[in-house]
Enzyme design. Structure first.
Site, PDB file in Angstrom:
ATOM      1  N   LYS A  95       1.018  -1.358   0.164  1.00 11.14           N
ATOM      2  CA  LYS A  95      -0.301  -0.314  -0.094  1.00 11.14           C
ATOM      3  C   LYS A  95       1.166   1.531  -0.391  1.00 11.14           C
ATOM      4  O   LYS A  95       1.611   1.083   0.972  1.00 11.14           O
ATOM      5  CB  LYS A  95      -0.722  -0.228   1.286  1.00 11.14           C
ATOM      6  CG  LYS A  95      -1.584   0.611   1.558  1.00 11.14           C
ATOM      7  CD  LYS A  95      -2.714   0.418   2.273  1.00 11.14           C
ATOM      8  CE  LYS A  95      -4.077   1.442   3.415  1.00 11.14           C
ATOM      9  NZ  LYS A  95      -4.767   1.892   3.963  1.00 11.14           N
ATOM     10  N   SER A 171      -9.634   1.382   3.458  1.00 12.81           N
ATOM     11  CA  SER A 171      -8.896   2.566   1.710  1.00 12.81           C
ATOM     12  C   SER A 171      -7.254   1.453   1.056  1.00 12.81           C
ATOM     13  O   SER A 171      -7.727   1.707   0.476  1.00 12.81           O
ATOM     14  CB  SER A 171      -7.582   3.256   2.494  1.00 12.81           C
ATOM     15  OG  SER A 171      -6.719   3.460   3.483  1.00 12.81           O
ATOM     16  N   SER A 195      -9.411  -0.367   7.788  1.00  9.28           N
ATOM     17  CA  SER A 195      -8.677  -0.458   6.167  1.00  9.28           C
ATOM     18  C   SER A 195      -8.341  -1.718   5.074  1.00  9.28           C
ATOM     19  O   SER A 195      -7.976  -1.558   4.622  1.00  9.28           O
ATOM     20  CB  SER A 195      -7.821   0.791   5.991  1.00  9.28           C
ATOM     21  OG  SER A 195      -8.859   1.804   5.562  1.00  9.28           O
TER      22      SER A 195
HETATM   23  N1  GLN Z   1     -12.634   3.834   5.960  1.00  6.91           N
HETATM   24  C1  GLN Z   1     -12.019   4.269   7.235  1.00  6.91           C
HETATM   25  C2  GLN Z   1     -12.301   5.547   7.436  1.00  6.91           C
HETATM   26  O1  GLN Z   1     -12.387   6.547   6.035  1.00  6.91           O
HETATM   27  C3  GLN Z   1     -11.315   3.009   7.786  1.00  6.91           C
HETATM   28  C4  GLN Z   1     -10.031   4.183   7.612  1.00  6.91           C
HETATM   29  C5  GLN Z   1      -9.036   3.338   7.457  1.00  6.91           C
HETATM   30  O2  GLN Z   1      -9.102   1.893   8.330  1.00  6.91           O
HETATM   31  N2  GLN Z   1      -7.825   3.414   7.576  1.00  6.91           N
HETATM   32  O3  GLN Z   1     -11.483   6.898   8.409  1.00  6.91           O
END
Ligand code: GLN
Length: 533
Positions: A95, A171, A195
């Site tokens: 990532k 993400s 994420s």
């Molecule tokens: N979807 C969540 C957010 O937008 C989690 C993102 C994550 O775990 N980095 O904050």
């Protein structure tokens, strides 16, 4: 079976014995990337042809030279009779939020699009020292802020390999998609509120959020430091265990990393589930969200197919000898998202201060009169919408006049969420769970552009995952079936602190039990037409 269909475990075995060369693995992966990925995400995307629209677009950057040089080293070691490691010759995507020395690390943001770190994240270092080959950096929501990949400054953002009209989740959407599309066997992702697990569920792969502190955060560009966890995405539980084995363990350069010894995760998979206590909770059957006008909590049942798959999983595990404990109260789970909203934004706003146009990253090309103007313009031009919103919210809810109403309160609710888990896992308590079995997400993947922009709906897609981030406990997602549109459904196993070995063991048992199920034979759209494994 083609080389890209091999699991990481099988690949490493074949490469270590010299049956397959690491260099062949790189070539096979590059070929697959060429076939399914299409153009890489960029700050200046051109118009896409209809054919390009249907590609996966997981990668921001393919690091062919790096992978080839790593493969050469692995092959040389095999020739010399040395052990190249547990992940010898295994294609890996990273990532693009982890630093890799000498390789662009963008966080999918214009503000550090040109950043080339002078060091490598501990996780990436450990993986490559064990023989993994970095095929490239994969797309994500900008700074990991999002649940669909669509907020990336690098477009086209990633599509779901099961159906390219749908998002891969986020993400770590690029990570999940690159594993599902067999471009790589493993991917390194991060999970702050869901994420790793949400995109893994949307893309039909396995994903693990380890216990907080189990895996080093050094070299990970921070979102919310008290919640961030690097973790593996893979095609099965054994590969997930293998990858965790290599990454886990104390890092003296990360003061929050635990000194607790690392368990033998692979050995744990040999054991069955007889006598294990697995809980089901009514608090994971609905989404709870506040009415914007009245502030009252509303609830809406989760997608029925998702609920059914979790119930079936409980039946499978019961048949194999696990004890299913129903009605475990996890009553504060419903406050997970509002609590996360506050805490994660306060920490994000603080962590994003370092991007100011002075030290590194984007600087406005305009002539500016003073330093404040330089900060202001660089940040205004460099950050996308989502980081800007999060900075504003974070500053607001932590400001002296608001902190007691928001930030302080959120910290208290976070302890209540933690208490729910303490009670569920307490060895002397009423439930004495080994794991909690829940859905990973309330719904399957959403259509591209259908939820993006609606930050409330987007946020609530993490309600099933976020509580374990607040509590710091480990959680595993694995495929449990398909919905009527053929989109994957994920089931989640949440364990007690540092009990990764237990949830991996249950997940592995579930995989064995369901190995012959019809849904396991269905392949993602982008792989159809290829030879079946
Ligand atoms: N979807 C969540 C957010 O937008 C989690 C993102 C994550 O775990 N980095 O904050």
């Amino acid at each position: 079976m083609t080389l890209t269909q091999l699991s990481a475990f099988e690949t490493a075995q074949k490469v270590r014995t010299g049956e397959v060369k690491a260099i062949e693995m790189v070539q096979a992966a590059l070929n697959q990337i060429k076939n399914v990925d299409g153009v890489s995400g960029s700050l200046e995307p051109g118009n896409l042809s209809p054919e390009e629209e249907q590609k996966v677009h997981a990668f921001i950057q393919v690091t062919e030279d790096l992978a080839l040089s790593q493969a050469e080293k692995v092959d040389q070691m095999v020739t010399n009779g040395e052990d190249p490691g547990l992940l010898a010759g295994v294609p890996l995507s990273v990532k693009d939020i982890f630093c890799v020395e000498g390789t662009n690390t963008t966080a999918a943001s214009k503000i550090i699009a040109n950043f080339v770190p002078p060091y490598t994240a501990t996780t990436v270092k450990r993986l490559t020292e064990a023989g993994a080959l970095v095929l490239g950096k994969v797309n994500l929501d900008e700074f990991t802020f999002g649940s669909s990949n669509e907020s990336s400054a690098f477009q086209p953002s990633t599509n779901n390999p099961w159906h390219t009209d749908f998002v891969p989740g986020g993400s770590s959407g690029g990570s999940a998609a690159s594993v599902a599309a067999q471009e790589v066997a493993l991917s390194l992702g991060t999970d702050t509120g869901g994420s790793i697990r949400q995109p893994a569920a949307f893309c039909g792969v396995v994903g693990l959020k380890p216990s907080y502190g189990r895996v080093s955060r050094l070299g990970l560009i921070a979102f919310a430091s008290s919640l961030d966890c690097p973790g593996p995405l893979a095609r099965d539980v054994r590969d997930t265990a293998l990858m965790l084995q290599v990454m886990a363990g104390n890092d003296p350069k990360d003061s929050t990393s635990s000194t607790k010894p690392v368990d033998n995760y692979l050995a744990a998979l040999e054991k069955d589930v007889k006598g294990l206590r697995i809980g089901l909770s009514p608090d994971y059957e609905a989404l709870y969200y506040p009415d914007m006008e009245s502030g009252e909590l509303h609830s809406e049942p989760i997608q029925k197919e998702v609920h059914d798959v979790v119930m079936q999983a409980a039946e499978w595990l019961a048949k194999a000898g696990a004890e299913i404990i129903e009605n475990v109260p996890m009553s504060n789970t419903r406050y997970g998202i509002p609590t996360y909203f506050v805490i994660s934004r306060v920490e994000a706003a603080s962590n994003l201060h370092r991007f100011d146009g002075v030290k590194y990253g984007y600087r406005t090309p305009e002539n500016v009169g003073d330093l404040i103007e330089l900060y202001r313009r660089s940040r205004a031009e460099g950050f996308g919408l989502e980081p800007k919103l999060r900075i504003l919210m974070g500053m607001y809810v932590s400001a002296a006049e608001h902190a007691s109403a928001y930030y302080q309160k959120a910290l208290k609710v976070r302890s209540l969420i933690r208490n729910d888990f303490d009670q569920a896992f307490d060895r002397g308590g009423d439930y004495r769970l080994d794991a909690l079995l829940t859905p990973t997400t309330a719904t399957t993947a959403f259509k591209r552009k259908s939820v993006y922009g609606n930050s409330v709906l987007m946020q609530y897609s993490d309600q099933m995952t976020v509580a374990s981030n607040h509590a710091g406990v480990p959680a595993l997602t694995l495929p449990g079936g398909l919905d009527k549109n053929g989109l994957p459904i994920g089931i989640q196993l949440i364990g007690n602190d540092f009990r990764e070995e237990l949830i991996l063991r249950i997940g592995h048992a579930y995989e064995q039990l369901t190995a012959d199920e019809a849904w396991r034979q269905v392949r993602p759209q982008v792989l159809q037409g290829e030879v079946k494994a």
